[in-house]
Design an enzyme around this catalytic site. Structure first.
Site, PDB file in Angstrom:
ATOM      1  N   GLN A   1     -67.970   5.086  60.914  1.00 57.72           N
ATOM      2  CA  GLN A   1     -67.964   3.822  61.634  1.00 57.72           C
ATOM      3  C   GLN A   1     -69.086   2.887  61.217  1.00 57.72           C
ATOM      4  O   GLN A   1     -70.120   3.308  60.718  1.00 57.72           O
ATOM      5  CB  GLN A   1     -68.077   4.054  63.142  1.00 57.72           C
ATOM      6  CG  GLN A   1     -69.383   4.721  63.534  1.00 57.72           C
ATOM      7  CD  GLN A   1     -69.433   5.148  64.973  1.00 57.72           C
ATOM      8  OE1 GLN A   1     -70.153   4.555  65.752  1.00 57.72           O
ATOM      9  NE2 GLN A   1     -68.680   6.179  65.309  1.00 57.72           N
TER      10      GLN A   1
ATOM     11  N   GLU B   1     -66.689  -0.075  65.182  1.00 58.06           N
ATOM     12  CA  GLU B   1     -67.065   0.109  66.581  1.00 58.06           C
ATOM     13  C   GLU B   1     -67.616  -1.215  67.089  1.00 58.06           C
ATOM     14  O   GLU B   1     -68.609  -1.722  66.577  1.00 58.06           O
ATOM     15  CB  GLU B   1     -68.129   1.197  66.716  1.00 58.06           C
ATOM     16  CG  GLU B   1     -68.678   1.331  68.116  1.00 58.06           C
ATOM     17  CD  GLU B   1     -69.884   2.245  68.198  1.00 58.06           C
ATOM     18  OE1 GLU B   1     -70.488   2.314  69.298  1.00 58.06           O
ATOM     19  OE2 GLU B   1     -70.248   2.880  67.194  1.00 58.06           O
TER      20      GLU B   1
ATOM     21  N   HIS C   1     -72.153  -7.715  55.262  1.00 57.40           N
ATOM     22  CA  HIS C   1     -70.760  -7.897  55.652  1.00 57.40           C
ATOM     23  C   HIS C   1     -70.001  -6.577  55.580  1.00 57.40           C
ATOM     24  O   HIS C   1     -70.482  -5.608  55.014  1.00 57.40           O
ATOM     25  CB  HIS C   1     -70.069  -8.914  54.726  1.00 57.40           C
ATOM     26  CG  HIS C   1     -69.989  -8.470  53.300  1.00 57.40           C
ATOM     27  ND1 HIS C   1     -70.987  -8.715  52.392  1.00 57.40           N
ATOM     28  CD2 HIS C   1     -69.033  -7.775  52.622  1.00 57.40           C
ATOM     29  CE1 HIS C   1     -70.646  -8.209  51.209  1.00 57.40           C
ATOM     30  NE2 HIS C   1     -69.467  -7.620  51.323  1.00 57.40           N
TER      31      HIS C   1
ATOM     32  N   GLU D   1     -65.665  -9.795  54.060  1.00 56.59           N
ATOM     33  CA  GLU D   1     -65.182 -10.093  52.724  1.00 56.59           C
ATOM     34  C   GLU D   1     -63.697  -9.764  52.664  1.00 56.59           C
ATOM     35  O   GLU D   1     -63.256  -8.726  53.141  1.00 56.59           O
ATOM     36  CB  GLU D   1     -65.934  -9.269  51.676  1.00 56.59           C
ATOM     37  CG  GLU D   1     -65.483  -9.557  50.261  1.00 56.59           C
ATOM     38  CD  GLU D   1     -66.289  -8.821  49.209  1.00 56.59           C
ATOM     39  OE1 GLU D   1     -65.994  -9.014  48.015  1.00 56.59           O
ATOM     40  OE2 GLU D   1     -67.210  -8.040  49.567  1.00 56.59           O
TER      41      GLU D   1
END
Length: 182
Positions: free
Chosen positions: A32, A99, A126, A172
C-alpha cells in the site's frame, strides 16, 4: 574550487548498489501507499468513478476519530470475498493498493490541507497508473473536469501526463505500450 559535474549513477554503480534479495523476503509484497485525505466523499468518488478503482475495504476507528479506505484495480466485485474477515485478509494480500486515511472533521475545516510533496520541501512525488491509451484516458479526464499538472504532449516528456486528485496529490498517467516503443 572546481565544482564537480552532477550526474546519475553509471550502470556499474547501479549493479553494485542492487543486491540479490534475501530468500527470507521472497513472500514480501508492496502492499500500500497511504494518502491523508480531507473529504472522503470527494476522494472516493475520484478514485472509483474517475480512475476506475474499486473500494476493497473500509475500516473505522471511532475512538481515534479516523477511517481507512483501501482501493485498487480489480476487474469485478465478484472476485472479492463477501465475508468481512475474509475480505480484510484478501485486501491486505493485494499488491499496490491505495490507502486513503481520513481524520474525521477535516472535511469541514477550511484550513485543512495536506502537502503533496511536489513543492518545497520536496519529498514524495506521485503515484502512477498504467492505461492502454494515454491520450484517450486524458480526453476522458478532461471531460470529467480533472485538473492537469501536465498533458500528454506538454513539456519534454511526451506520451505521459500528470493529473491531480481532490487533495492535490499527483498521479502519473502512463502506458506501458508507449514504453516498449522507446
Amino acid at each position: 574550487m572546481a565544482t564537480e559535474e552532477v550526474k546519475g549513477l553509471t550502470p556499474d554503480e547501479i549493479t553494485a548498489a542492487c543486491k540479490e534479495p534475501d530468500p527470507s523476503t521472497q513472500e514480501f509484497i508492496f502492499q500500500q501507499t497511504m494518502y491523508r485525505i480531507k473529504d472522503p466523499k470527494k476522494s472516493l468518488d475520484f478514485y472509483t468513478r474517475i480512475l476506475g478503482m474499486r473500494l476493497f475495504k473500509d475500516l473505522h476507528f471511532p475512538a481515534m476519530k479516523f477511517s481507512l479506505y483501501f482501493l485498487g484495480f480489480q476487474p469485478n466485485e465478484g472476485e472479492m470475498p463477501n465475508d468481512p474477515n475474509e475480505r480484510t485478509f484478501w485486501t491486505f494480500n493485494q499488491k499496490a493498493t491505495l490507502e486513503l486515511t481520513h481524520n474525521w472533521g477535516t472535511e469541514n475545516d477550511a484550513n485543512a490541507a495536506y502537502h503533496n510533496g511536489n513543492s518545497d520541501p520536496r519529498g514524495f512525488g506521485h503515484i502512477g497508473i498504467n492505461v492502454p491509451d494515454v491520450d484517450e484516458a486524458c480526453k476522458r479526464f478532461e471531460e470529467l473536469g480533472v485538473e492537469f499538472v501536465k498533458k500528454p504532449n506538454d513539456g519534454k516528456m511526451k506520451g505521459l501526463a500528470f493529473i491531480k486528485d481532490p487533495d492535490g496529490y499527483w498521479i502519473e498517467v502512463l502506458s506501458a505500450n508507449n514504453m516498449k516503443k522507446s
